[in-house]
Scaffold this active site. Structure first.
Site, PDB file in Angstrom:
ATOM      1  N   GLU A 178      37.820  44.813  37.489  1.00  0.00           N
ATOM      2  CA  GLU A 178      38.424  43.870  36.554  1.00  0.00           C
ATOM      3  C   GLU A 178      37.306  42.970  36.050  1.00  0.00           C
ATOM      4  O   GLU A 178      36.303  42.775  36.746  1.00  0.00           O
ATOM      5  CB  GLU A 178      39.479  43.004  37.264  1.00  0.00           C
ATOM      6  CG  GLU A 178      40.664  43.794  37.756  1.00  0.00           C
ATOM      7  CD  GLU A 178      41.690  42.944  38.507  1.00  0.00           C
ATOM      8  OE1 GLU A 178      41.851  41.753  38.191  1.00  0.00           O
ATOM      9  OE2 GLU A 178      42.329  43.487  39.409  1.00  0.00           O
ATOM     10  N   HIS A 210      42.723  39.776  32.039  1.00  0.00           N
ATOM     11  CA  HIS A 210      42.773  38.306  31.994  1.00  0.00           C
ATOM     12  C   HIS A 210      41.590  37.699  31.248  1.00  0.00           C
ATOM     13  O   HIS A 210      41.389  36.487  31.298  1.00  0.00           O
ATOM     14  CB  HIS A 210      42.845  37.741  33.414  1.00  0.00           C
ATOM     15  CG  HIS A 210      44.109  38.114  34.098  1.00  0.00           C
ATOM     16  ND1 HIS A 210      45.272  37.382  33.962  1.00  0.00           N
ATOM     17  CD2 HIS A 210      44.421  39.166  34.876  1.00  0.00           C
ATOM     18  CE1 HIS A 210      46.243  37.964  34.651  1.00  0.00           C
ATOM     19  NE2 HIS A 210      45.751  39.056  35.224  1.00  0.00           N
TER      20      HIS A 210
HETATM   21  C1  LIG Z   1      48.517  42.408  34.421  1.00  0.00           C
HETATM   22  C2  LIG Z   1      47.440  43.339  34.765  1.00  0.00           C
HETATM   23  C3  LIG Z   1      47.543  44.694  34.458  1.00  0.00           C
HETATM   24  C4  LIG Z   1      48.815  45.292  33.960  1.00  0.00           C
HETATM   25  O1  LIG Z   1      49.060  45.010  32.632  1.00  0.00           O
HETATM   26  P1  LIG Z   1      50.548  45.113  32.112  1.00  0.00           P
HETATM   27  O2  LIG Z   1      50.406  45.255  30.653  1.00  0.00           O
HETATM   28  O3  LIG Z   1      51.205  43.840  32.515  1.00  0.00           O
HETATM   29  O4  LIG Z   1      51.177  46.295  32.769  1.00  0.00           O
HETATM   30  C5  LIG Z   1      46.453  45.505  34.683  1.00  0.00           C
HETATM   31  N1  LIG Z   1      45.327  45.014  35.222  1.00  0.00           N
HETATM   32  C6  LIG Z   1      45.204  43.720  35.557  1.00  0.00           C
HETATM   33  C7  LIG Z   1      43.932  43.225  36.151  1.00  0.00           C
HETATM   34  C8  LIG Z   1      46.270  42.843  35.362  1.00  0.00           C
HETATM   35  O5  LIG Z   1      46.174  41.584  35.730  1.00  0.00           O
END
Ligand SMILES: *Cc1c(COP(=O)(O)O)cnc(C)c1O
Length: 391
Positions: A178, A210
């Protein structure tokens, strides 16, 4: 053979969750999300949404969605490869690619599906995936589905990652991380990851959920901020957080996108994103550029929250994101603290395992561009009292 009914089995499992402080049921908002929401007719300050730029109720986004609904209807009618690819999907994908200044993009119904689809399609048996210990559940699931060997490195730990890269051989090697970690709010050392990938031979997949709209001089995310766009092979980004709508997109080379269109099962075997989402996405990209002051207000609110939390004695390491974890440890303590805040009209749900590691239950506060100063001061005030009361 069991003689218990399914209901009895599930009741026992739910009781286990209850005893562990892990049984959850969502607060139901009466109306739209925002800095202030109502629940059962009572107003609450909301400090847990990912609507970082405050776009979820932006009139222009609602208008764009309404126009798309009128022009293309409610549903797409089929999966993308059958007959569900509408002009507005193509336009949204062009807009995503152009927003990220990459060759091509592909829309997914959700970020969850994007991660699962990307990892399972790209990595395979004989490959190794190097994955940060705190990566999102959908990355973990994608790794499992890929059948590649998974090698987990300590959270943000470049030395550990390098050790593993030296040791673990595989046909293709992938590093997945991430950009901003969803429950900790810290950022991955992208520059270092890219350098290691170049030195030891691995492809890089980055999930900007994020970070998109939040980081970078023009809000393109962590790749822009760290200047690594050209060295990262696959960028996953979501539309449901700072961009205020729903769904996700993946960007990269034209070949990558064509491959995913053919092989990402969570893209191929699902009904095409509804036109309203594609229409809103196009507008959301444009709003990030048209209203840069939202990023400024978010930055100001991030500073104010960080200072205030430090003032309360909360350890806040350098955070470039809008996420502030307040780790309390035990599940019950997190639930109790969240309960106190709820009584005072502030909604910040407790985050517990398996969303976070055992023993690190927390409140996860987020600020958005639409919070006012007085909102932040109020939450800090309530938090201060709740912390001393719960001690
Ligand atoms: C929220 C999130 C997702 C999933 O995204 P959605 O569109 O809500 O399914 C994927 N990776 C991370 C790091 C997230 O925080």
């Amino acid at each position: 053979m069991t003689t218990r009914s399914l209901d009895e089995i599930l009741a026992a499992r739910l009781d286990d969750l209850e005893r562990a402080g892990l049984r959850r049921s969502p607060a139901v908002l009466d109306g739209p999300t925002g800095p202030r929401v109502t629940i059962g007719g009572r107003e609450f300050l909301l400090f847990s949404s990912n609507d970082y730029l405050g776009l979820a109720n932006h009139p222009a986004l609602i208008e764009a969605g309404t126009e798309a609904l009128k022009a293309y209807g409610a549903g797409s009618g089929a999966s993308r490869l059958v007959s569900g690819s509408l002009r507005i999907h193509a336009l949204a994908e062009e807009a995503a690619a152009s927003f990220e200044r990459r060759e091509a993009a592909i829309l997914f119904p959700s970020g969850c599906q994007a991660n699962i689809g990307v990892l399972a399609a790209l990595a395979g048996e004989g490959d190794v995936i190097f994955s940060d210990a705190l990566n999102h559940a959908s990355i973990v699931d994608g790794c499992r589905l890929s059948r590649a060997r998974k090698s987990v490195y300590g959270h943000g730990d470049l030395n550990h990652l390098e050790d593993l890269l030296k040791k673990e051989r595989g046909q293709n090697r992938w590093i997945v991380t991430e950009t901003v970690f969803s429950m900790d709010g810290d950022a991955a050392p992208l520059r270092g990851i890219v350098d290691l990938a170049n030195r030891w031979g691995a492809f890089v997949i980055v999930d900007e959920a994020h970070a998109t709209g939040v980081l970078g001089p023009t809000g393109r995310g962590g790749l822009e901020e760290s200047g690594t766009s050209d060295s990262v092979d696959v960028q996953v980004a979501t539309l449901g957080k700072a961009l205020g709508c729903a769904g996700a997109y993946v960007t990269g080379s034209r070949r990558l996108i064509e491959f995913l269109r053919n092989r990402a099962r969570s893209f191929v075997y699902t009904t095409a994103v509804p036109p309203v989402v594609a229409g809103m996405a196009i507008e959301a990209f444009s709003l990030v550029d048209r209203e840069p002051d939202r990023r400024d207000r978010l930055a100001e609110n991030r500073r104010r929250m960080a200072e205030g939390l430090r003032g309360l004695g909360v350890v806040i390491p350098e955070r470039r994101s809008a996420i502030f974890p307040l780790v309390v440890g035990a599940n019950e303590r997190a639930v109790e603290l969240a309960g106190r805040m709820y009584e005072e009209g502030v909604l910040v749900p407790a985050i517990r395992p398996p969303t976070v590691l055992e023993g690190t239950a927390r409140l996860r506060l987020t600020v958005t561009a639409s919070h006012g100063r007085e909102d932040i001061d109020r939450v800090l005030n309530v938090l201060g009292r709740s912390l001393s009361g719960a001690a």
